[in-house]
Design an enzyme around this catalytic site. Structure first.
Site, PDB file in Angstrom:
ATOM      1  N   CYS A 111     -35.872  14.927 -17.764  1.00 34.35           N
ATOM      2  CA  CYS A 111     -36.473  13.981 -18.878  1.00 34.35           C
ATOM      3  C   CYS A 111     -36.877  14.475 -19.994  1.00 34.35           C
ATOM      4  CB  CYS A 111     -36.581  12.322 -19.261  1.00 34.35           C
ATOM      5  SG  CYS A 111     -34.869  11.744 -17.397  1.00 34.35           S
ATOM      6  N   HIS A 248     -38.247   9.256 -25.019  1.00 32.83           N
ATOM      7  CA  HIS A 248     -37.127   9.254 -24.653  1.00 32.83           C
ATOM      8  C   HIS A 248     -36.292   8.156 -24.418  1.00 32.83           C
ATOM      9  CE1 HIS A 248     -34.118  10.238 -20.592  1.00 32.83           C
ATOM     10  NE2 HIS A 248     -35.839   9.367 -20.517  1.00 32.83           N
ATOM     11  N   ASN A 278     -29.031   6.611 -21.353  1.00 35.28           N
ATOM     12  CA  ASN A 278     -30.002   8.084 -20.955  1.00 35.28           C
ATOM     13  C   ASN A 278     -29.298   9.313 -20.818  1.00 35.28           C
ATOM     14  OD1 ASN A 278     -32.247   9.423 -19.291  1.00 35.28           O
ATOM     15  ND2 ASN A 278     -33.140   7.836 -18.789  1.00 35.28           N
TER      16      ASN A 278
HETATM   17  O1  UT7 Z   1     -35.693   8.873 -17.082  1.00 33.26           O
HETATM   18  C1  UT7 Z   1     -35.988   8.156 -16.219  1.00 33.26           C
HETATM   19  C2  UT7 Z   1     -35.110   7.596 -16.137  1.00 33.26           C
HETATM   20  N1  UT7 Z   1     -35.614   6.376 -15.257  1.00 33.26           N
HETATM   21  C3  UT7 Z   1     -35.996   4.926 -15.692  1.00 33.26           C
HETATM   22  O2  UT7 Z   1     -35.850   4.881 -16.856  1.00 33.26           O
HETATM   23  C4  UT7 Z   1     -35.929   3.613 -15.099  1.00 33.26           C
HETATM   24  C5  UT7 Z   1     -37.306   2.661 -15.655  1.00 33.26           C
HETATM   25  N2  UT7 Z   1     -37.218   1.762 -14.307  1.00 33.26           N
HETATM   26  C6  UT7 Z   1     -36.103   0.971 -15.221  1.00 33.26           C
HETATM   27  O3  UT7 Z   1     -35.468   0.807 -16.385  1.00 33.26           O
HETATM   28  C7  UT7 Z   1     -35.864  -0.867 -14.673  1.00 33.26           C
HETATM   29  O4  UT7 Z   1     -36.484  -0.953 -13.365  1.00 33.26           O
HETATM   30  C8  UT7 Z   1     -34.487  -0.748 -14.139  1.00 33.26           C
HETATM   31  C9  UT7 Z   1     -33.800  -1.275 -15.378  1.00 33.26           C
HETATM   32  C10 UT7 Z   1     -34.162   0.005 -13.283  1.00 33.26           C
HETATM   33  C11 UT7 Z   1     -34.036  -2.080 -13.436  1.00 33.26           C
HETATM   34  O5  UT7 Z   1     -35.406  -3.436 -13.656  1.00 33.26           O
HETATM   35  P1  UT7 Z   1     -36.234  -4.242 -13.314  1.00 33.26           P
HETATM   36  O6  UT7 Z   1     -36.292  -5.134 -14.133  1.00 33.26           O
HETATM   37  O7  UT7 Z   1     -36.999  -2.812 -12.686  1.00 33.26           O
HETATM   38  O8  UT7 Z   1     -34.772  -5.014 -12.162  1.00 33.26           O
HETATM   39  P2  UT7 Z   1     -35.464  -4.368 -10.724  1.00 33.26           P
HETATM   40  O9  UT7 Z   1     -35.175  -3.549  -9.986  1.00 33.26           O
HETATM   41  O10 UT7 Z   1     -36.763  -5.351 -10.282  1.00 33.26           O
HETATM   42  O11 UT7 Z   1     -34.526  -5.379  -9.790  1.00 33.26           O
HETATM   43  C12 UT7 Z   1     -34.264  -7.163 -10.268  1.00 33.26           C
HETATM   44  C13 UT7 Z   1     -33.004  -7.353  -9.194  1.00 33.26           C
HETATM   45  C14 UT7 Z   1     -33.125  -7.367  -8.561  1.00 33.26           C
HETATM   46  O12 UT7 Z   1     -32.143  -7.782  -7.662  1.00 33.26           O
HETATM   47  P3  UT7 Z   1     -33.136  -9.300  -6.720  1.00 33.26           P
HETATM   48  O13 UT7 Z   1     -33.948  -8.405  -5.333  1.00 33.26           O
HETATM   49  O14 UT7 Z   1     -34.191  -9.909  -7.737  1.00 33.26           O
HETATM   50  O15 UT7 Z   1     -31.839  -9.625  -6.514  1.00 33.26           O
HETATM   51  C15 UT7 Z   1     -31.552  -6.681  -8.377  1.00 33.26           C
HETATM   52  O16 UT7 Z   1     -30.723  -6.280  -7.233  1.00 33.26           O
HETATM   53  O17 UT7 Z   1     -31.795  -6.957 -10.530  1.00 33.26           O
HETATM   54  C16 UT7 Z   1     -31.081  -6.498  -9.223  1.00 33.26           C
HETATM   55  N3  UT7 Z   1     -30.578  -5.645 -10.348  1.00 33.26           N
HETATM   56  C17 UT7 Z   1     -29.033  -5.991 -10.754  1.00 33.26           C
HETATM   57  N4  UT7 Z   1     -28.460  -6.825 -11.456  1.00 33.26           N
HETATM   58  C18 UT7 Z   1     -27.286  -6.928 -11.632  1.00 33.26           C
HETATM   59  C19 UT7 Z   1     -30.444  -4.074 -10.450  1.00 33.26           C
HETATM   60  N5  UT7 Z   1     -29.743  -3.366 -11.050  1.00 33.26           N
HETATM   61  C20 UT7 Z   1     -28.493  -4.444 -11.203  1.00 33.26           C
HETATM   62  C21 UT7 Z   1     -27.960  -4.601 -12.019  1.00 33.26           C
HETATM   63  N6  UT7 Z   1     -26.794  -5.753 -12.219  1.00 33.26           N
HETATM   64  N7  UT7 Z   1     -27.457  -3.066 -12.295  1.00 33.26           N
END
Ligand code: UT7
Length: 321
Positions: A111, A248, A278
């Site tokens: 990215c 980004h 993204n």
């Molecule tokens: O170019 C660089 C590329 N990468 C990035 O920019 C990634 C940066 N990170 C992020 O944007 C965020 O970390 C995410 C959007 C990927 C995830 O958001 P988060 O607030 O960090 O969520 P999390 O990973 O802490 O997950 C929270 C919960 C989990 O469930 P439990 O364990 O609390 O029951 C996940 O399994 O949300 C769940 N979850 C979802 N639920 C519904 C993860 N993805 C999804 C989804 N829909 N798509």
């Protein structure tokens, strides 16, 4: 001499997949995706390829610059999703556009790729190697994504953006800051094609994109403000003098957090991630080209571009339009 942007262009796939469509593939919802990321839809390639979108964006940027194809001395494509392992996407775009006088190659800095390309083009121009460079960020991330993994497949989109840079005595790239930390490569990676070598023990299934989302999130909100401050300080420009911080497009919460840390109002941080998601290396040049098309950029405006991604890699540059 500095490299100055004199033309921009972008190309997105025709097909738009909204969050409700993704909810038919994995257990997710429009509400979760929009709240956690700011993304509502993304363009996904059906007919389009990385090469075709890169060529279309590059063609538009070249037309906007008013230059002829043979005046381009350097063509860089930043991508992690080239259609062919070899030759580079850049060589194929060179052929499509008839850029007969250009040195063409790809770079892989995920990215941050477009920012690395700006730096390389600026250095080539400063060295006297060329007067005009065409740089492109192009991705078909839909082919790298695991469409059964809800934590990644909701984030990414496809597209391409391009810019023509020209040697200029005034304005252009005023300062830059780039970095990489390979010790953290496992935070975000994509294994790629399987090794078919019968002698090799690692032969097997192709790998898709894998990511520790929270680690990337923390890295981004800590690193982006530092490199933005660095480019401002190097050029002796204050944040208040900057018209737009073009970041980004990964997550609206990351962008809001960076705005807060820099003490700048959120309306100076344009976003298109609601519609595009993204698009990795394509994200900055698509947004820049859209802003240019909408007439938001005026001669003399100061802009900061900044990005972060797999590698880990990061970067920023301060431009005078
Ligand atoms: O170019 C660089 C590329 N990468 C990035 O920019 C990634 C940066 N990170 C992020 O944007 C965020 O970390 C995410 C959007 C990927 C995830 O958001 P988060 O607030 O960090 O969520 P999390 O990973 O802490 O997950 C929270 C919960 C989990 O469930 P439990 O364990 O609390 O029951 C996940 O399994 O949300 C769940 N979850 C979802 N639920 C519904 C993860 N993805 C999804 C989804 N829909 N798509």
């Amino acid at each position: 001499m500095n490299a100055k942007i004199i033309g921009t262009g972008f190309q997105l796939p025709v097909y738009v997949a909204d969050n409700d469509y993704l909810a038919t593939l994995v257990e997710t919802s429009d509400e979760w995706i929009a709240e956690r990321t700011g993304i509502r839809a993304r363009h996904l390639a059906r007919e389009e390829t990385t090469t075709s979108m890169a060529a279309d964006a590059a063609r538009k940027a070249l037309a906007a610059s008013g230059l002829r194809a043979e005046e381009i001395g350097l063509l860089i494509v930043a991508t992690i999703s080239s259609d062919t392992e070899t030759p580079s996407t850049a060589c194929r775009v060179q052929a499509e556009l008839g850029l007969s006088g250009a040195l063409a190659f790809d770079i892989n800095a995920a990215c941050s790729g477009f920012l690395y390309a700006v730096h390389i083009a600026d250095a080539f121009i400063k060295s006297g190697f060329c007067r005009n460079a065409l740089i492109v960020g192009a991705e078909t991330l839909s082919k790298l994504v695991d469409w059964t993994d809800r934590s990644t497949c909701i984030l990414f989109g496809d597209g391409a953006g391009a810019a023509v840079l020209q040697a200029s005595e005034k304005g252009g790239v005023l300062s830059q800051s780039l970095g990489s930390d390979g010790s953290r490569w496992e935070v975000l990676f994509c294994q790629g094609r399987p090794n078919g070598n019968p002698l090799c023990k690692t032969a097997g299934q192709p790998g898709y994109m894998r990511m520790d989302g929270q680690a990337v999130f923390k890295f981004a909100v800590r690193t982006v403000p530092v490199c933005v401050e660095d480019v401002l300080q190097k050029a002796g420009v204050s944040g208040d003098e900057v018209k737009y911080f073009v970041l980004h497009q990964a997550n609206s919460r990351i962008i809001q957090s960076v705005a807060k840390r820099l003490g700048q109002p959120e309306d100076k941080f344009p976003m298109n991630l609601a519609q595009c998601g993204n698009t990795s290396a394509a994200s900055l040049p698509i947004l820049l080209a859209q802003m240019n098309e909408e007439g938001k950029l005026q001669k003399g405006d100061k802009l900061v571009l900044s990005g972060f991604g797999a590698g880990l890699t990061w970067g920023a540059c301060l431009l005078e339009w």
